[in-house]
Motif scaffolding. Structure first.
Motif, PDB file in Angstrom:
ATOM      1  N   SER A  64       0.820  -1.200   0.176  1.00 62.36           N
ATOM      2  CA  SER A  64       0.087  -0.231   0.161  1.00 62.36           C
ATOM      3  C   SER A  64       0.756   1.168  -0.013  1.00 62.36           C
ATOM      4  O   SER A  64       0.429   2.430  -0.934  1.00 62.36           O
ATOM      5  CB  SER A  64      -0.922   0.246   1.154  1.00 62.36           C
ATOM      6  N   TYR A  65       1.928   1.298   0.770  1.00 61.26           N
ATOM      7  CA  TYR A  65       2.635   2.364   0.916  1.00 61.26           C
ATOM      8  C   TYR A  65       3.309   2.443  -0.437  1.00 61.26           C
ATOM      9  O   TYR A  65       3.777   3.705  -0.910  1.00 61.26           O
ATOM     10  CB  TYR A  65       3.981   2.027   1.892  1.00 61.26           C
ATOM     11  N   SER A  68       1.064   4.208  -2.834  1.00 64.30           N
ATOM     12  CA  SER A  68       0.838   5.511  -2.354  1.00 64.30           C
ATOM     13  C   SER A  68       1.822   6.422  -2.901  1.00 64.30           C
ATOM     14  O   SER A  68       1.752   7.768  -2.880  1.00 64.30           O
ATOM     15  CB  SER A  68       0.693   5.407  -1.255  1.00 64.30           C
ATOM     16  N   THR A  69       2.977   5.889  -3.480  1.00 67.19           N
ATOM     17  CA  THR A  69       4.045   6.764  -3.939  1.00 67.19           C
ATOM     18  C   THR A  69       3.935   7.097  -5.127  1.00 67.19           C
ATOM     19  O   THR A  69       4.568   8.089  -5.993  1.00 67.19           O
ATOM     20  CB  THR A  69       5.580   5.847  -3.739  1.00 67.19           C
ATOM     21  N   ASN A  78      -6.164  10.165  -7.937  1.00 65.11           N
ATOM     22  CA  ASN A  78      -5.479  10.501  -6.404  1.00 65.11           C
ATOM     23  C   ASN A  78      -6.466   9.530  -5.593  1.00 65.11           C
ATOM     24  O   ASN A  78      -6.272   8.930  -4.614  1.00 65.11           O
ATOM     25  CB  ASN A  78      -5.224  11.630  -5.950  1.00 65.11           C
ATOM     26  N   LYS A  81      -6.075   5.839  -6.232  1.00 65.36           N
ATOM     27  CA  LYS A  81      -5.066   5.540  -5.436  1.00 65.36           C
ATOM     28  C   LYS A  81      -5.105   5.281  -4.156  1.00 65.36           C
ATOM     29  O   LYS A  81      -4.875   4.086  -3.559  1.00 65.36           O
ATOM     30  CB  LYS A  81      -3.990   6.237  -5.765  1.00 65.36           C
ATOM     31  N   ILE A  82      -5.875   6.119  -3.182  1.00 62.87           N
ATOM     32  CA  ILE A  82      -6.306   5.749  -1.874  1.00 62.87           C
ATOM     33  C   ILE A  82      -7.316   4.690  -1.649  1.00 62.87           C
ATOM     34  O   ILE A  82      -6.911   3.748  -0.957  1.00 62.87           O
ATOM     35  CB  ILE A  82      -6.967   7.127  -1.396  1.00 62.87           C
ATOM     36  N   CYS A  85      -5.144   1.560  -2.252  1.00 57.89           N
ATOM     37  CA  CYS A  85      -4.230   1.406  -1.063  1.00 57.89           C
ATOM     38  C   CYS A  85      -4.955   0.517  -0.012  1.00 57.89           C
ATOM     39  O   CYS A  85      -4.463  -0.478   0.340  1.00 57.89           O
ATOM     40  CB  CYS A  85      -3.595   2.572  -0.473  1.00 57.89           C
TER      41      CYS A  85
END
Length: 107
Positions: A64-65, A68-69, A78, A81-82, A85
């Motif tokens: 997930s990290y 998130s990059t 975005n 993307k959240i 994640c």
């Protein structure tokens, strides 16, 4: 346009730790809710889920990290993307729970 931001090891380690801690708390709550474990499971039936599930969930937090990059200029991407994640972490947590509790509570 940069596709990836620089990965910072401190933030990555924090993500792994939080993923591990959340899973550890959830698995501990599940284990403590068992009043009379089945004798077929063995005396130390809880060791496998308490070790495997948090490790697999920490891996999910790391994925997930890394997701998130990825940087987007569009706010809709975005938001996607959240959501991705969150779904990735929930998926890894679920798979870790299934593998950890296989043969005991997950039958």
């Amino acid at each position: 346009m940069k596709l990836f931001e620089r990965i910072q090891s401190k933030n990555f380690f924090i993500a792994l730790t939080l993923g591990f801690a959340i899973a550890f708390v959830l698995v501990t709550a599940l284990i403590l809710s068992v009043n009379n474990p089945n004798p077929v499971w063995g005396k130390n039936w809880f060791v496998r889920p308490i070790l495997l599930t948090p490790v697999i969930a920490a891996t999910g937090a790391g994925v997930s990290y890394l997701i998130s990059t990825i940087s987007f200029r569009n706010q809709l991407f975005n938001l996607f993307k959240i959501l991705l994640c969150l779904l990735a972490y929930i998926f890894f947590l679920w798979i870790g729970t299934v593998i950890g509790f296989n043969g005991t509570l997950w039958n």
